[in-house]
Write an enzyme that holds these catalytic residues in place. Structure first.
Site, PDB file in Angstrom:
ATOM      1  N   HIS A 198      31.834  74.803  60.792  1.00  0.00           N
ATOM      2  CA  HIS A 198      31.808  76.259  60.935  1.00  0.00           C
ATOM      3  C   HIS A 198      30.600  76.728  61.737  1.00  0.00           C
ATOM      4  O   HIS A 198      30.692  77.538  62.636  1.00  0.00           O
ATOM      5  CB  HIS A 198      31.708  76.919  59.555  1.00  0.00           C
ATOM      6  CG  HIS A 198      33.021  77.044  58.885  1.00  0.00           C
ATOM      7  ND1 HIS A 198      33.381  76.293  57.807  1.00  0.00           N
ATOM      8  CD2 HIS A 198      34.065  77.829  59.168  1.00  0.00           C
ATOM      9  CE1 HIS A 198      34.587  76.613  57.446  1.00  0.00           C
ATOM     10  NE2 HIS A 198      35.039  77.542  58.252  1.00  0.00           N
ATOM     11  N   GLU A 443      45.646  60.305  77.375  1.00  0.00           N
ATOM     12  CA  GLU A 443      44.468  59.954  76.573  1.00  0.00           C
ATOM     13  C   GLU A 443      44.609  58.608  75.870  1.00  0.00           C
ATOM     14  O   GLU A 443      43.773  58.222  75.076  1.00  0.00           O
ATOM     15  CB  GLU A 443      44.120  61.065  75.578  1.00  0.00           C
ATOM     16  CG  GLU A 443      45.254  61.528  74.707  1.00  0.00           C
ATOM     17  CD  GLU A 443      44.884  62.718  73.819  1.00  0.00           C
ATOM     18  OE1 GLU A 443      43.704  63.056  73.712  1.00  0.00           O
ATOM     19  OE2 GLU A 443      45.809  63.312  73.234  1.00  0.00           O
ATOM     20  N   ASP A 467      39.421  60.853  73.973  1.00  0.00           N
ATOM     21  CA  ASP A 467      40.236  59.803  73.366  1.00  0.00           C
ATOM     22  C   ASP A 467      40.472  58.650  74.326  1.00  0.00           C
ATOM     23  O   ASP A 467      40.542  57.496  73.904  1.00  0.00           O
ATOM     24  CB  ASP A 467      41.573  60.384  72.888  1.00  0.00           C
ATOM     25  CG  ASP A 467      41.419  61.029  71.523  1.00  0.00           C
ATOM     26  OD1 ASP A 467      40.777  60.417  70.656  1.00  0.00           O
ATOM     27  OD2 ASP A 467      41.903  62.158  71.339  1.00  0.00           O
ATOM     28  N   CYS A 514      40.462  67.718  80.536  1.00  0.00           N
ATOM     29  CA  CYS A 514      40.036  68.685  79.508  1.00  0.00           C
ATOM     30  C   CYS A 514      39.127  68.039  78.473  1.00  0.00           C
ATOM     31  O   CYS A 514      38.706  68.683  77.529  1.00  0.00           O
ATOM     32  CB  CYS A 514      41.242  69.333  78.845  1.00  0.00           C
ATOM     33  SG  CYS A 514      42.277  68.165  77.950  1.00  0.00           S
TER      34      CYS A 514
HETATM   35  C1  PEP Z   1      40.252  64.511  74.454  1.00  0.00           C
HETATM   36  O1  PEP Z   1      40.672  63.588  73.730  1.00  0.00           O
HETATM   37  O2  PEP Z   1      39.516  64.343  75.432  1.00  0.00           O
HETATM   38  C2  PEP Z   1      40.616  65.909  74.150  1.00  0.00           C
HETATM   39  C3  PEP Z   1      40.396  66.869  75.004  1.00  0.00           C
HETATM   40  O3  PEP Z   1      41.161  66.168  72.944  1.00  0.00           O
HETATM   41  P1  PEP Z   1      40.357  66.164  71.569  1.00  0.00           P
HETATM   42  O4  PEP Z   1      38.892  66.052  71.891  1.00  0.00           O
HETATM   43  O5  PEP Z   1      40.710  67.432  70.883  1.00  0.00           O
HETATM   44  O6  PEP Z   1      40.914  64.941  70.909  1.00  0.00           O
HETATM   45 MG    MG Z   2      42.253  63.928  72.290  1.00  0.00          MG
END
Ligand code: PEP
Ligand code: MG
Length: 587
Positions: A198, A443, A467, A514
Site C-alpha cells: 500500500h 514473457e 518475467d 512494458c
Molecule cells: C513483466 O513481467 O515484465 C510485466 C510487465 O508484468 P508483471 O511485472 O506484472 O508480471
Molecule cells: Mg509478467
C-alpha cells in the site's frame, strides 16, 4: 547521535530531507497495574470510551474517503470496524477488568494476545494473516487510552522549525494513509512492505520519495531525528551530518530543477534527433493512476495491471469484483485517458500476486497455475472480466492484453472466449468496440522462440521483461537470495528481445516493452537502437526517458547496438552499453 544508513527497497523517486514523524506501532508493552475494586467501573468506562472513540474515528475517515481513494481502503476500514464491534474485542477486555482488575490497557493487550494465539493456529494462510488487522485495531484503541494518538497536523508538511516531515512506521494502515493524503508529508519510511505494498502504491501515485522493507527502521529512528531519503537508491540516512545534508540539498535542488524542466516536455512528442517517434506509455495498477499517466504526458496506458482490482480484498469486498465493479474501474481509466489507448491486461494472478481466496499451496507458484492458465481453468471469472473490459471499450480505445501465453491453444482459447464475451454482449445489445485489439505478453522464453505462432493470430505484442528474465535465467524474481543473478543485459535476454522486435516488424504488428527495462534510462538507447518504438513504464519515469530519446540519434546508435547483439561477452556488452550511453547529442 552518530549517523547511520539503512538500506531498503526503493519504491519511488527523488530525495527528501526532513525530520522523522514516528507513527508508533502502539506500545503493546503497556503499563500493567491492578485497579482498586471501587475504580473498576471507571476503568471499564475508560476502555469503553476509547473503543467508542475509535469506532467514531473509523466512521468519520470512511465518510471522508475521497472518491479517488483506492477501493481496498474502504474495505479495510470496514474490516476494522467489524473487528472492533466483535464482542471478542469490544466486550471480553471489559470482563477482564471486572474479573481480574487489570488496568484497561493490560486487559486489552491480554485479550489481543489470546486472540492472536488462536489465529496462529489457523491453517488457512489468509485468515491467519487477519491477526494483523486485530492488532492494528487494538493499537488504535491503545493510542487513545494512552493519549498518544498520532497528532497529524492538518494540511501542513513542515514543523515549527520549517523542517519537512517524514513518516516513519512499521507499516501504514489504510486509515492512517487517508490522513497522509491531506497532510503534505514529504516522505515515507516503513519497516515492512514491498514494491507493491500500500505504502509503495500511494507514495508512487503521490510522487513522493519512499523506502520500504527496512526491517526495524521504526525502532532505530527516533522522533524528530533528521533523515535523508534517497529514494532512487532505497537508502535512508539517519542523523546525517550538516555537511551531508548540504550535499543532498544541492543534489535535491538539481533534481527538482531537472524535474521542472522535464515537466515542460509534457506535450512534446518523444522524437529522436533523426526524426523517429517513440510512443511512451504508462503502466497503471488502479484506475485512478491514469491521472498521473496523463500528467506525465503518456500517449496512453500500455499496461493496466487489472489484478490489483482483485487482490487484497477483505471484509465486504472479499468476493472477486463483479462485472459491474470491473466495468466501472476500466471505464474510469478509459475516460480519464480521453481517447488515448488503454491496454488492459487480463487477470495476471498467481506466484507473487496470489488471490486472497485463490489456489495457494502450489509447489512452484511461478511455474504454476498463473495468469492465462488460471483464467482458462476458471472460465467464468475470465468471461466476467472480458465482458467488463469490452463494455469499457465503448468509452474510448481499449486493447486487451493476455499474460503468460506459451501455447497456440492458449491463444485460440483466449480468442474464443473473447468472441464468446462479445456474442453475449451482442445478444444483450450492450455496446462495445467490435474491433478491440487483442495482444499477448511475451514473457515466457517459449513465446519469444515461437513468434510466428503469435504474430499470425494477434494484433500486437508486449514484452514483459520482468518475467522474461525470471523464466529465461531461471531465477525467482521475488527471491532476494538470487537477486544478484537477475541480469537484464544477459546475452540471452538481448537475443530474445531482438528476435521479438524483428518478428513483429516482419509481420507489421506493433510490439511494446512494458516490463521494468522500458523505464530504465540506462537501457533506453539500446532498446530504441534495437528497433523498439513503444515503451510502457511507471508514469514518474516517463519524462526522463522522453528526454533521453530527444537527445538521441537512433541511426548513429545502430552500429554499436549491432555489436552488442553480436557479442556474448558480458564485459564487452557492458563496455559497449556505456559507449552507447555516452554518445552525446548526435546530430
Ligand atoms: C513483466 O513481467 O515484465 C510485466 C510487465 O508484468 P508483471 O511485472 O506484472 O508480471
Ligand atoms: Mg509478467
Amino acid at each position: 547521535m552518530a549517523s547511520f544508513t539503512l538500506q531498503g527497497i526503493p519504491v519511488s523517486r527523488g530525495i527528501t530531507i526532513g525530520r522523522a514523524h514516528l507513527l508508533r506501532p502502539a506500545a503493546m508493552d503497556v503499563k500493567h497495574y491492578l485497579v482498586a475494586q471501587e475504580q473498576v467501573e471507571a476503568e471499564v468506562e475508560r476502555l469503553q470510551r476509547a473503543i467508542d472513540a475509535v469506532q467514531l474515528d473509523l466512521q468519520s475517515i470512511w465518510s471522508e474517503l475521497p472518491t479517488d481513494a483506492p477501493t481496498e481502503l474502504g474495505a479495510f476500514l470496514d474490516v476494522h470496524a467489524l473487528i472492533l464491534s466483535d464482542p471478542m474485542v469490544s466486550e471480553a477486555p471489559l470482563d477482564i477488568i471486572r474479573t481480574r482488575h487489570y488496568n484497561a490497557e493490560w486487559a486489552l493487550v491480554t485479550q489481543v494476545d489470546v486472540l492472536s494465539a488462536q489465529f496462529d493456529e489457523i491453517e488457512d494462510e489468509y485468515l491467519r494473516e487477519r491477526k494483523a488487522d486485530i492488532q492494528q485495531v487494538a493499537e488504535r484503541v491503545l493510542k487513545v487510552l494512552t493519549g498518544s494518538a498520532d497528532q497529524l497536523p492538518r494540511a501542513v508538511g513542515v514543523d515549527e522549525q520549517n523542517a519537512n516531515m517524514i513518516v516513519v512506521a512499521k507499516d501504514i494502515s489504510p486509515a492512517d494513509m487517508m490522513q497522509f493524503r491531506d497532510v503534505a508529508f514529504t516522505g515515507f519510511v516503513t519497516d515492512e512492505g514491498g514494491t507493491n505494498s500500500h505504502t509503495a502504491i500511494v507514495s508512487r501515485s503521490l510522487g513522493i520519495p519512499a523506502v520500504v522493507g527496512l526491517g526495524n527502521a521504526s525502532h532505530l529512528i527516533r522522533q524528530d531525528d533528521w533523515l535523508i531519503i534517497d529514494s532512487d537508491a532505497g537508502v535512508v540516512i539517519v542523523a546525517p551530518s550538516p555537511l551531508l545534508i548540504e550535499q543532498y540539498r544541492q543534489q535535491q535542488a538539481v533534481l527538482l530543477k531537472a524535474r521542472k524542466k522535464l515537466g515542460k516536455l509534457k506535450k512534446t512528442p518523444a522524437i529522436s534527433l533523426d526524426g523517429i517517434e517513440v510512443t511512451l506509455l504508462a503502466n497503471i495498477e488502479l484506475p485512478e493512476d491514469a491521472h498521473a499517466a496523463l500528467e506525465a504526458g503518456a500517449s496512453g496506458v500500455g499496461l493496466f495491471r487489472s489484478e490489483f482490482l482483485f487482490m487484497g480484498r477483505t471484509g465486504v469486498e472479499q468476493h472477486l469484483p463483479s462485472e459491474e465493479e470491473q466495468f466501472l474501474a476500466y471505464k474510469q481509466a478509459v475516460q480519464t485517458m480521453k481517447g488515448r489507448p488503454v491496454t488492459i491486461r487480463t487477470l495476471d494472478v498467481g506466484a507473487d500476486k496470489p488471490l486472497e481466496h485463490g489456489e495457494h499451496n502450489i509447489l512452484n507458484p511461478a511455474l504454476g497455475l498463473r495468469a492465462i492458465r488460471y483464467c482458462l481453468k476458471e472460465p467464468q471469472i475470465f468471461l466476467t472480466q472480458l465482458r467488463a473490459i469490452l463494455r469499457a471499450s465503448a468509452f474510448g480505445t481499449v486493447h486487451i492484453l493476455i499474460p503468460m501465453i506459451a501455447h497456440a491453444f492458449e491463444i485460440d482459447q483466449s480468442l474464443a472466449m473473447i468472441e464468446q464475451a462479445k456474442e453475449s454482449l451482442r445478444i444483450e445489445r450492450i455496446a462495445f468496440d467490435e474491433n478491440v485489439q487483442v495482444g499477448a505478453m511475451i514473457e515466457i522464453p517459449a513465446a519469444a522462440l515461437s513468434l510466428p505462432m503469435f504474430v499470425k493470430k494477434l494484433d500486437f505484442l508486449s514484452i514483459g521483461t520482468n518475467d522474461l528474465i525470471q523464466y529465461t535465467l531461471a531465477i525467482d524474481r521475488a527471491d532476494h537470495e538470487v537477486a544478484h543473478l537477475y541480469n537484464d543485459t544477459h546475452p540471452a535476454i538481448l537475443q530474445l528481445l531482438s528476435m521479438t522486435v524483428s518478428a513483429a516488424e516482419k509481420a507489421a504488428i506493433p510490439v511494446a516493452i512494458c516490463g521494468g527495462m522500458a523505464g530504465d534510462i540506462k537501457l533506453t538507447r539500446l532498446l530504441i537502437g534495437m528497433g523498439f518504438r513503444e515503451l510502457s513504464m511507471p508514469a514518474a519515469l516517463l519524462p526522463e526517458i522522453k528526454q533521453e530519446i530527444l537527445n538521441t540519434n537512433i541511426a548513429a546508435l545502430e552500429p554499436s547496438v549491432k555489436k552488442i547483439l553480436r557479442t556474448y561477452d558480458p564485459q564487452v556488452i557492458q563496455e559497449l552499453l556505456a559507449e552507447v550511453r555516452e554518445l552525446r547529442l548526435l546530430h
